[in-house]
Design a protein around this motif. Sequence first.
Motif, PDB file in Angstrom:
ATOM      1  N   LYS A 144       0.835  -1.208   0.000  1.00 16.72           N
ATOM      2  CA  LYS A 144       0.000   0.000   0.000  1.00 16.72           C
ATOM      3  C   LYS A 144       0.868   1.256   0.000  1.00 16.72           C
ATOM      4  CE  LYS A 144      -3.797  -2.210   2.506  1.00 16.72           C
ATOM      5  NZ  LYS A 144      -4.621  -2.208   3.738  1.00 16.72           N
ATOM      6  N   ILE A 152      -4.901   9.566   0.094  1.00 15.15           N
ATOM      7  CA  ILE A 152      -5.675   8.329  -0.052  1.00 15.15           C
ATOM      8  C   ILE A 152      -4.742   7.122  -0.121  1.00 15.15           C
ATOM      9  CG2 ILE A 152      -7.329   7.089  -1.488  1.00 15.15           C
ATOM     10  CD1 ILE A 152      -8.334   9.804  -2.495  1.00 15.15           C
ATOM     11  N   TYR A 153      -4.993   6.140   0.725  1.00 15.82           N
ATOM     12  CA  TYR A 153      -4.216   4.909   0.675  1.00 15.82           C
ATOM     13  C   TYR A 153      -4.644   4.079  -0.539  1.00 15.82           C
ATOM     14  CZ  TYR A 153      -1.867   5.419   5.154  1.00 15.82           C
ATOM     15  OH  TYR A 153      -1.056   5.862   6.166  1.00 15.82           O
ATOM     16  N   CYS A 154      -3.654   3.541  -1.214  1.00 14.79           N
ATOM     17  CA  CYS A 154      -3.926   2.768  -2.435  1.00 14.79           C
ATOM     18  C   CYS A 154      -3.208   1.429  -2.414  1.00 14.79           C
ATOM     19  CB  CYS A 154      -3.455   3.544  -3.667  1.00 14.79           C
ATOM     20  SG  CYS A 154      -4.405   5.026  -4.016  1.00 14.79           S
ATOM     21  N   HIS A 155      -3.817   0.444  -3.060  1.00 11.80           N
ATOM     22  CA  HIS A 155      -3.130  -0.798  -3.376  1.00 11.80           C
ATOM     23  C   HIS A 155      -2.232  -0.528  -4.574  1.00 11.80           C
ATOM     24  CE1 HIS A 155      -5.466  -3.267  -0.654  1.00 11.80           C
ATOM     25  NE2 HIS A 155      -6.599  -2.845  -1.188  1.00 11.80           N
ATOM     26  N   ASP A 202      -7.483   2.850  -5.203  1.00  9.73           N
ATOM     27  CA  ASP A 202      -8.044   3.282  -3.924  1.00  9.73           C
ATOM     28  C   ASP A 202      -8.454   2.049  -3.104  1.00  9.73           C
ATOM     29  OD1 ASP A 202      -9.830   4.187  -1.876  1.00  9.73           O
ATOM     30  OD2 ASP A 202     -10.312   5.967  -3.045  1.00  9.73           O
ATOM     31  N   VAL A 203      -7.981   1.952  -1.848  1.00 12.67           N
ATOM     32  CA  VAL A 203      -8.272   0.767  -1.038  1.00 12.67           C
ATOM     33  C   VAL A 203      -9.753   0.657  -0.694  1.00 12.67           C
ATOM     34  CG1 VAL A 203      -5.959   0.653  -0.030  1.00 12.67           C
ATOM     35  CG2 VAL A 203      -7.751   1.971   1.132  1.00 12.67           C
ATOM     36  N   LYS A 204     -10.493   1.777  -0.752  1.00 17.03           N
ATOM     37  CA  LYS A 204     -11.916   1.744  -0.411  1.00 17.03           C
ATOM     38  C   LYS A 204     -12.807   1.521  -1.639  1.00 17.03           C
ATOM     39  CE  LYS A 204     -11.539   4.650   3.726  1.00 17.03           C
ATOM     40  NZ  LYS A 204     -11.962   5.917   4.382  1.00 17.03           N
ATOM     41  N   THR A 205     -12.549   2.278  -2.695  1.00 12.54           N
ATOM     42  CA  THR A 205     -13.420   2.211  -3.875  1.00 12.54           C
ATOM     43  C   THR A 205     -12.870   1.313  -4.972  1.00 12.54           C
ATOM     44  OG1 THR A 205     -12.357   4.068  -5.022  1.00 12.54           O
ATOM     45  CG2 THR A 205     -14.107   4.600  -3.443  1.00 12.54           C
TER      46      THR A 205
END
Length: 220
Positions: free
Chosen positions: A131, A137-140, A156-159
């Motif tokens: 990550k 924004i945290y991302c993979h 985006d880790v959420k969307t």
Amino acid sequence: MKKIIYLVLLTLTTSLYSQTAKEIIDKNIELSGGLTNWKLLNSVLLQGKVILGIKDEYPIKIYQQRPNLTKTIISINGKETAIEGFDGTKGYAMNYATNKLQVYPEYVSESFDNDFIDWENKGFEAKYLGKEKVGEIYCHKVELTKNVNKNIYYFDVKTFMLLKEVKKDETVVYSDYKKVGSLVMSFRIESSSSKKDGDYVMILNKIEVNKVFPANIFKF
């Protein structure tokens, strides 16, 4: 025995990372419309404005059609001018030194689909790199490799939407995602490179999908 254990752990770790990368890519495709809808996409018309440098701003239209047809048009003083594209045989781009459209026989048009649509069948290898933040924004972070070419994608880790793509000579940032038919697409695209001569911000106000374009639209 230690070597055997190490090799087993390495194999398991590599397998886990590959699986994780695949899951992230699959999730992005699923949440942005699904693989079937992406494959049913045959044409796209992007409309909006492009900002070059600090204040050079032009209306822009980009026509794209499978398998790799493309044409970019900007308006200067109310007059539409084609500045780049591929007609299926030849590539064209504006030579600003002569202010004329020039043929580039070795022009390589980008694929209509992004690399991670059917990435396995295209011969890519995927690796999960952990990550990392894009802005706040945290991302993979996922790397796709094919031969010597490597692209890194930030989801985006959420969307699970794609927020950044790092290519060899270009970094592209995506934002302002909206629904377009059955798909979810970015309406703001920012491109930068180390040379800085091709940097731009494109802000779209309209995206139309699966339009039937006039037969001569990709001629130059």
